[in-house]
Design a protein around this motif. Structure first.
Motif, PDB file in Angstrom:
ATOM      1  N   UNK A  20       0.837  -1.055   0.062  1.00 43.60           N
ATOM      2  CA  UNK A  20       0.108   0.018  -0.101  1.00 43.60           C
ATOM      3  C   UNK A  20       0.958   1.244   0.107  1.00 43.60           C
ATOM      4  N   UNK A  21       0.264   2.328  -0.612  1.00 43.63           N
ATOM      5  CA  UNK A  21       1.028   3.447  -0.682  1.00 43.63           C
ATOM      6  C   UNK A  21       1.699   4.148   0.771  1.00 43.63           C
ATOM      7  N   UNK A  22       0.654   3.732   1.668  1.00 44.50           N
ATOM      8  CA  UNK A  22       1.326   4.157   3.015  1.00 44.50           C
ATOM      9  C   UNK A  22       1.661   3.219   3.909  1.00 44.50           C
ATOM     10  N   UNK A  23       2.195   2.045   3.327  1.00 50.12           N
ATOM     11  CA  UNK A  23       2.809   1.221   4.092  1.00 50.12           C
ATOM     12  C   UNK A  23       3.942   1.542   5.227  1.00 50.12           C
ATOM     13  N   UNK A  28       4.932   6.600   1.365  1.00 51.99           N
ATOM     14  CA  UNK A  28       4.036   7.551   1.401  1.00 51.99           C
ATOM     15  C   UNK A  28       4.543   9.078   0.722  1.00 51.99           C
ATOM     16  N   UNK A  29       5.982   9.182   1.385  1.00 53.12           N
ATOM     17  CA  UNK A  29       6.237  10.697   0.901  1.00 53.12           C
ATOM     18  C   UNK A  29       6.611  10.429  -0.658  1.00 53.12           C
ATOM     19  N   UNK A  30       7.231   9.385  -0.784  1.00 56.01           N
ATOM     20  CA  UNK A  30       7.652   9.169  -2.430  1.00 56.01           C
ATOM     21  C   UNK A  30       6.522   9.346  -3.150  1.00 56.01           C
ATOM     22  N   UNK A  31       5.373   8.559  -2.879  1.00 56.76           N
ATOM     23  CA  UNK A  31       4.061   8.557  -3.662  1.00 56.76           C
ATOM     24  C   UNK A  31       3.718  10.006  -3.882  1.00 56.76           C
TER      25      UNK A  31
END
Length: 45
Positions: A20-23, A28-31
């Motif tokens: 998940x994008x916030x794993x 999350x910062x990269x996304x």
């Protein structure tokens, strides 16, 4: 770039990897950094 596909899931096909994008804070910062790139500011019309 025509498209970016990301499967946001807590378990992959092996059942043991959180993709998940916030794993993590870093993922999350990269996304967010990628999503803010001006290349994605397109006009649909």
């Amino acid at each position: 770039i025509k498209a970016i596909v990301h499967f946001d899931t807590k378990k992959d096909d092996q059942g043991d990897r959180d993709i998940s994008i916030d794993s993590t804070k870093n993922s999350l910062a990269s996304f967010k950094k990628l999503a803010a790139n001006p290349i994605f500011n397109v006009k649909l019309g």
